[in-house]
Scaffold this active site. Structure first.
Site, short mmCIF file in Angstrom:
data_model
loop_
_atom_site.label_atom_id
_atom_site.label_comp_id
_atom_site.label_asym_id
_atom_site.label_seq_id
_atom_site.Cartn_x
_atom_site.Cartn_y
_atom_site.Cartn_z
N HIS A 1 0.83 -1.02 0.02
CA HIS A 1 -0.06 0.02 0.12
C HIS A 1 0.74 1.30 -0.15
O HIS A 1 1.60 1.62 0.79
CB HIS A 1 -0.83 0.04 1.30
CG HIS A 1 -1.94 1.03 1.21
ND1 HIS A 1 -3.13 1.01 0.73
CD2 HIS A 1 -1.86 2.47 1.49
CE1 HIS A 1 -3.92 2.26 0.63
NE2 HIS A 1 -3.11 2.88 1.34
N CYS A 2 0.78 2.08 -0.96
CA CYS A 2 1.75 3.25 -1.10
C CYS A 2 0.94 4.43 -0.74
O CYS A 2 0.14 4.87 -1.58
CB CYS A 2 2.19 3.28 -2.65
SG CYS A 2 3.26 4.74 -2.86
N PRO A 3 1.71 5.33 0.16
CA PRO A 3 0.89 6.26 0.70
C PRO A 3 1.07 7.56 -0.36
O PRO A 3 0.42 8.41 -0.37
CB PRO A 3 1.55 6.55 2.04
CG PRO A 3 3.03 5.94 1.80
CD PRO A 3 2.64 4.71 0.99
#
Length: 366
Positions: free
Chosen positions: A155-157
């Site tokens: 999950h990439c912020p």
């Protein structure tokens, strides 16, 4: 009602906060456009030919950067299909019976005809309690999205999204074009940066923009090059970030190269067969995200046996034996080169017939 109302407010606040990194990148990108196109090219460059070439190349990279970034952000992650969800009756059994053999039997029956080869570390069927489904291979539950994501990488912020099967190609192109964008700015800005630094040009408003632009481009180039190189290595090995940190577990044990089909096939699995789409942020990845070709060293005894009379010695170029269960039509073409996809002989299945499966315990993976 108060607790649920306050919980809803907290969730909405978190959703807003998750967009802060995306807003930061967008503002930085907007400022870089002004600093390069206006302050550097139009204000500081005196050669018309240099202006035209730099602006054309810059706008091409800028467009590809924004396009791939947009696709990475707004492409919805894919979730497991309905066949991996438990039926209503199976859910009732899981809720009604105590954890134990009854749960194991429900999961065995539900997973019997599914194209899954991976297990938990304890050898259990990979089951998600929150989504109430049997996880397909390479699928993981994202605690931020609160969903099971097909071929989840991370999950990439910075994109406020899960990077997985549906947008991994877009994420790779985003890294590539952002790296080229920064390298191009740093290379073309260098001579003006030196001239301003040595007072070779008049001290104007453009000085701040040009100097800071070079520092920002050089700094991001270093970080992006390492990240892009790492993901190129992952693609070449057909691994996700999660699989690089924890090797996938198959029925016969862990196998760090269980999904690797060779460099060429690994590339095509992400970018597709048609090379004209490789550099464009349009979806061209192979498969459906629910099943993947594997290079199993040992045949999975829990998979259905194959018809008699078929040869079991066909292997891929890396000398890995393919799994006995036929792949979906969308996946099987990954394995076609100069040889034909075949299955193992029935004797292999008969030799293992009657063997009891080890206890399959549920494992909550959230």
């Amino acid at each position: 009602m108060a607790p649920s109302g306050s919980g809803g407010v907290r969730r909405r606040c978190r959703r807003v906060l998750y967009w802060i990194p995306v807003v930061f990148i967008s503002l930085l990108l907007g400022w870089s456009y002004y600093a390069y196109a206006i302050q550097l090219c139009i204000v500081s460059m005196e050669n018309i030919g240099e202006q035209v070439v730099c602006l054309m190349a810059y706008h091409l990279l800028f467009a590809m950067f924004v396009w791939s970034y947009w696709k990475t952000i707004f492409t919805l992650p894919m979730n497991p299909s309905k066949e991996f969800h438990l039926s209503y009756a199976e859910k009732e059994l899981l809720e009604r019976e105590p954890r134990g053999e009854a749960h194991q039997e429900v999961l065995r029956r539900a997973a019997k005809d599914l194209p899954i080869y991976t297990r938990t570390m304890s050898g259990a069927i990979r089951y998600c309690d929150r989504c109430q489904l049997i996880k397909p291979d390479r699928c993981h539950h994202c605690s931020v999205c609160d969903k099971c994501i097909l071929k989840m990488d991370h999950h990439c912020p910075w994109v406020n999204n899960c990077v997985g099967f549906s947008n991994y190609k877009f994420f790779l192109l985003f890294l590539a074009y952002s790296l080229l964008y920064c390298l191009f700015i740093a290379a073309t800005d260098l001579q003006y940066f030196i001239r301003f630094w040595t007072n070779g040009l008049p001290d104007t408003q453009a000085k701040f923009h040009i100097m800071f632009l070079f520092f920002a481009a050089a700094m991001f180039s270093v970080s992006l090059s390492s990240l892009f190189g790492y993901h190129c290595w992952l693609v070449s090995k057909n691994k996700s970030t999660l699989e690089a940190f924890r090797n996938p577990v198959f029925r016969h044990g862990t196998d760090k190269n269980g999904f690797s089909l060779g460099f060429s096939k690994n590339m095509r699995q992400v970018f597709g067969d048609e090379k004209k789409y490789w550099l464009l942020p349009v979806f061209s990845s192979q498969g459906d995200g629910c099943s993947f070709p594997t290079c199993l060293v040992n045949q999975d005894p829990e998979q259905p046996s194959t018809p008699a009379g078929l040869n079991s010695t066909v292997k891929n170029p890396e000398n890995h034996q393919f799994p006995a269960k036929p792949l979906r039509e969308s996946q099987s073409h990954l394995l076609k080169d100069s040889q034909t996809w075949t299955e193992s002989i029935a004797n292999a299945g008969k030799g293992k017939a009657g063997m009891s499966n080890p206890a399959l315990t549920m494992e909550n993976e959230t």
